[in-house]
Design an enzyme around this catalytic site. Structure first.
Site, PDB file in Angstrom:
ATOM      1  N   ASN A 182     -17.504  18.905   7.182  1.00 48.10           N
ATOM      2  CA  ASN A 182     -16.254  19.429   7.706  1.00 48.10           C
ATOM      3  C   ASN A 182     -16.448  19.814   9.166  1.00 48.10           C
ATOM      4  O   ASN A 182     -17.231  20.710   9.481  1.00 48.10           O
ATOM      5  CB  ASN A 182     -15.805  20.662   6.929  1.00 48.10           C
ATOM      6  CG  ASN A 182     -14.515  21.257   7.478  1.00 48.10           C
ATOM      7  OD1 ASN A 182     -13.485  20.614   7.484  1.00 48.10           O
ATOM      8  ND2 ASN A 182     -14.586  22.502   7.947  1.00 48.10           N
ATOM      9  N   GLU A 183     -15.797  19.077  10.060  1.00 44.41           N
ATOM     10  CA  GLU A 183     -15.812  19.394  11.489  1.00 44.41           C
ATOM     11  C   GLU A 183     -17.219  19.539  12.045  1.00 44.41           C
ATOM     12  O   GLU A 183     -17.514  20.466  12.788  1.00 44.41           O
ATOM     13  CB  GLU A 183     -14.985  20.651  11.757  1.00 44.41           C
ATOM     14  CG  GLU A 183     -13.530  20.499  11.358  1.00 44.41           C
ATOM     15  CD  GLU A 183     -12.656  21.634  11.851  1.00 44.41           C
ATOM     16  OE1 GLU A 183     -13.200  22.611  12.398  1.00 44.41           O
ATOM     17  OE2 GLU A 183     -11.437  21.526  11.709  1.00 44.41           O
TER      18      GLU A 183
ATOM     19  N   ARG B  50     -11.466  11.108  19.336  1.00 43.96           N
ATOM     20  CA  ARG B  50     -10.616  10.170  18.612  1.00 43.96           C
ATOM     21  C   ARG B  50     -10.267   9.010  19.548  1.00 43.96           C
ATOM     22  O   ARG B  50     -10.084   9.208  20.734  1.00 43.96           O
ATOM     23  CB  ARG B  50      -9.282  10.830  18.185  1.00 43.96           C
ATOM     24  CG  ARG B  50      -9.367  11.960  17.256  1.00 43.96           C
ATOM     25  CD  ARG B  50      -7.954  12.340  16.762  1.00 43.96           C
ATOM     26  NE  ARG B  50      -6.923  12.130  17.748  1.00 43.96           N
ATOM     27  CZ  ARG B  50      -6.398  13.090  18.502  1.00 43.96           C
ATOM     28  NH1 ARG B  50      -6.798  14.325  18.397  1.00 43.96           N
ATOM     29  NH2 ARG B  50      -5.454  12.821  19.363  1.00 43.96           N
TER      30      ARG B  50
ATOM     31  N   ASP C 108      -9.855  17.772  14.972  1.00 41.41           N
ATOM     32  CA  ASP C 108      -8.918  16.965  15.759  1.00 41.41           C
ATOM     33  C   ASP C 108      -9.219  17.158  17.243  1.00 41.41           C
ATOM     34  O   ASP C 108      -8.579  17.944  17.933  1.00 41.41           O
ATOM     35  CB  ASP C 108      -7.494  17.394  15.419  1.00 41.41           C
ATOM     36  CG  ASP C 108      -6.456  16.539  16.128  1.00 41.41           C
ATOM     37  OD1 ASP C 108      -6.805  15.434  16.567  1.00 41.41           O
ATOM     38  OD2 ASP C 108      -5.297  16.975  16.227  1.00 41.41           O
TER      39      ASP C 108
ATOM     40  N   TYR D  16      -3.066  24.234   5.210  1.00 38.62           N
ATOM     41  CA  TYR D  16      -3.955  25.384   5.366  1.00 38.62           C
ATOM     42  C   TYR D  16      -3.092  26.643   5.438  1.00 38.62           C
ATOM     43  O   TYR D  16      -2.250  26.768   6.315  1.00 38.62           O
ATOM     44  CB  TYR D  16      -4.781  25.233   6.642  1.00 38.62           C
ATOM     45  CG  TYR D  16      -5.876  26.253   6.770  1.00 38.62           C
ATOM     46  CD1 TYR D  16      -7.119  26.046   6.178  1.00 38.62           C
ATOM     47  CD2 TYR D  16      -5.662  27.433   7.472  1.00 38.62           C
ATOM     48  CE1 TYR D  16      -8.120  26.993   6.291  1.00 38.62           C
ATOM     49  CE2 TYR D  16      -6.657  28.380   7.579  1.00 38.62           C
ATOM     50  CZ  TYR D  16      -7.889  28.153   6.995  1.00 38.62           C
ATOM     51  OH  TYR D  16      -8.875  29.107   7.092  1.00 38.62           O
TER      52      TYR D  16
ATOM     53  N   TYR E 183     -13.940  24.406  -0.175  1.00 36.91           N
ATOM     54  CA  TYR E 183     -14.964  24.185   0.829  1.00 36.91           C
ATOM     55  C   TYR E 183     -16.381  24.462   0.338  1.00 36.91           C
ATOM     56  O   TYR E 183     -17.334  23.876   0.853  1.00 36.91           O
ATOM     57  CB  TYR E 183     -14.688  25.057   2.060  1.00 36.91           C
ATOM     58  CG  TYR E 183     -13.399  24.746   2.762  1.00 36.91           C
ATOM     59  CD1 TYR E 183     -13.367  23.911   3.860  1.00 36.91           C
ATOM     60  CD2 TYR E 183     -12.190  25.289   2.316  1.00 36.91           C
ATOM     61  CE1 TYR E 183     -12.186  23.621   4.526  1.00 36.91           C
ATOM     62  CE2 TYR E 183     -10.998  25.003   2.959  1.00 36.91           C
ATOM     63  CZ  TYR E 183     -10.993  24.171   4.057  1.00 36.91           C
ATOM     64  OH  TYR E 183      -9.811  23.883   4.701  1.00 36.91           O
TER      65      TYR E 183
ATOM     66  N   GLU F 136      -6.400  19.166   6.830  1.00 37.46           N
ATOM     67  CA  GLU F 136      -5.849  20.496   7.130  1.00 37.46           C
ATOM     68  C   GLU F 136      -4.677  20.302   8.078  1.00 37.46           C
ATOM     69  O   GLU F 136      -4.770  19.524   9.023  1.00 37.46           O
ATOM     70  CB  GLU F 136      -6.866  21.418   7.818  1.00 37.46           C
ATOM     71  CG  GLU F 136      -7.937  21.998   6.950  1.00 37.46           C
ATOM     72  CD  GLU F 136      -8.862  22.923   7.741  1.00 37.46           C
ATOM     73  OE1 GLU F 136      -8.516  23.280   8.893  1.00 37.46           O
ATOM     74  OE2 GLU F 136      -9.928  23.258   7.213  1.00 37.46           O
TER      75      GLU F 136
END
Length: 430
Positions: A144-145, A191, A186, A279, A76, A247
């Site tokens: 990331n996110e 989505r 997620d 993860y 990361y 992940e």
């Protein structure tokens, strides 16, 4: 890794590539040898700044990862000024590729008041400059996110702008065509609009090379349907770029049996998905570790880490989680398709329309330029549209929110973490 020159007195100099490189064709990854590549990865961030500078530790971990069946690690945060040749060579020798986030602790794109400026771009470029030289660098993440809530969707154009600019920089430097992608939280309400947005448009230079999802939906004795993996797959059957789980590995209930790997690498998902990253490697208070570096110590002891978990030494597998994953991966060897036999026919998805309180970006709007912030003018250009009533004109999304019981709490310093233990770890690291 860099190609190694071997000098032989009789045969002369011979250049040997230690590991095939990874590239994208259509919706799949391929090695330079023409084989489809499926990610069997582990999240690997032992320390906050850079886990790839201590080659003694890398050798210990890489050997055990190879036994496990790992072919990838996700890191990361790295220090682009450090020397990574030793660790990258060690992982290459073990057949292990790197998927690395380009941002640092203070250059990530934020969903609140998003911006993309020269400081961020230069920081991302430095990481790319360092890791493009290694053949086992498989891909770069530009975020990331970043998006974790519906009204955070206005940050999506800034993420896509980062990908556009890093791809342009890669090409201008004549670097290998290393894929550039994004790792998404997620979130069911985002989505599949987010994944479609990152791939949409007629200008390929502005779309991502791949998309990935941090999903903790399959927990315990679940199934393809119960977990929502069937819905995730229905949303990507026509997806034109590679997608994988960046992940996964729900840890409640425990122990983890990793039966989701059977689905991910099975006939229902391998036509559309390119694998997963578990993860995580090290044991911490969040209880996601596959290994530990000794027993937990009293945090109050002199020199002990605040959470009591040592982050270096000889890795010891945690049972039964480690052997459970190993046994799954040993039986799962998707062959995929040969690159020479694959002719992509999928086209980019439509850019999702503005939907109030769901997806607040107006289709294929012009991406922000470097230096733009989310001011009133940018907001107007991103969101101006005729509102689409919620629930119409969009593909279906999974009924789950993705944050399964026991899954990590997301987006602390840009890295997925779990509950109190990793929060303590970050106080220690910083």
């Amino acid at each position: 890794m860099r190609s190694v020159v071997l000098t032989c007195a009789l045969a002369g100099a011979v250049v040997v590539a230690a590991i095939p490189t990874i590239s994208v064709k259509g919706s799949k990854f391929f090695t330079s040898e023409g084989d489809q590549f499926f990610v069997k990865g582990i999240a690997y961030q032992l320390v906050p700044d850079d886990p790839l500078i201590d080659n003694t530790q890398c050798k210990l971990d890489a050997a055990l990862m190879k036994d496990l069946g790992t072919n990838s690690i996700r890191v990361y945060h790295v220090d682009p000024e450090a020397d990574h040749e030793g660790c990258m060579s060690t992982f290459a020798d073990a057949g292990i590729y790197l998927w690395v986030d380009l941002d640092t602790f203070n250059t990530q794109i934020e969903q609140d008041a998003p911006h993309w400026n020269e400081t961020q771009l230069e920081a991302f470029q430095k990481v790319m400059d360092e890791f493009q030289q290694f053949d086992n660098t498989a891909g770069f993440f530009v975020g990331n996110e970043v998006l974790t809530k519906p009204n955070g969707s206005v940050a999506a154009p800034f993420v896509k702008a980062a990908a556009r600019d890093l791809k342009a920089y890669r090409d201008s430097k004549n670097y290998r065509n290393i894929p550039v992608g994004y790792s998404a939280a997620d979130i069911a309400s985002l989505r599949p609009m987010l994944q479609n947005y990152m791939a949409c448009g007629t200008n390929a230079s502005e779309s991502l090379d791949f998309f990935s999802l941090n999903a903790y939906e399959w927990c315990g004795d679940s199934s393809y349907e119960q977990s929502g993996y069937d819905e995730l797959t229905r949303n990507v059957t026509d997806y034109n770029i590679p997608i994988f789980l960046s992940e996964t590995g729900c840890n409640e209930p425990s122990p983890r049996n990793f039966e989701d790997q059977t689905a991910i690498f099975g006939d229902e998902m391998t036509p559309y998905w390119s694998g997963s990253i578990i993860y995580e490697w090290i044991q911490e208070a969040n209880n996601y570790g596959l290994i530990k570096y000794g027993e937990k110590v009293d945090p109050a002891a002199s020199g002990a880490p605040p959470d009591g978990f040592t982050r270096s030494g000889t890795p010891t597998p945690i049972s039964p989680d480690f052997p459970n994953l190993s046994n799954q991966w040993k039986t799962l060897t998707p062959s995929g398709v040969k690159e020479s036999d694959y002719t992509p026919t999928l086209t980019p998805p439509p850019c999702p329309a503005y939907t109030s309180d769901v997806w607040e970006v107006n289709g294929g709007v012009a991406l922000p330029s470097v230096g733009q912030t989310f001011d009133s003018a940018v907001k107007s250009s991103i969101t101006a549209s005729t509102t689409v009533p919620s629930g119409t004109g969009q593909p279906s999304a999974s009924p789950t929110e993705g944050a399964a019981p026991g899954s990590p709490i997301k987006e602390v310093q840009g890295m997925s973490v779990g509950l109190l233990g990793l929060l303590l770890g970050f106080f220690w690291w910083m």
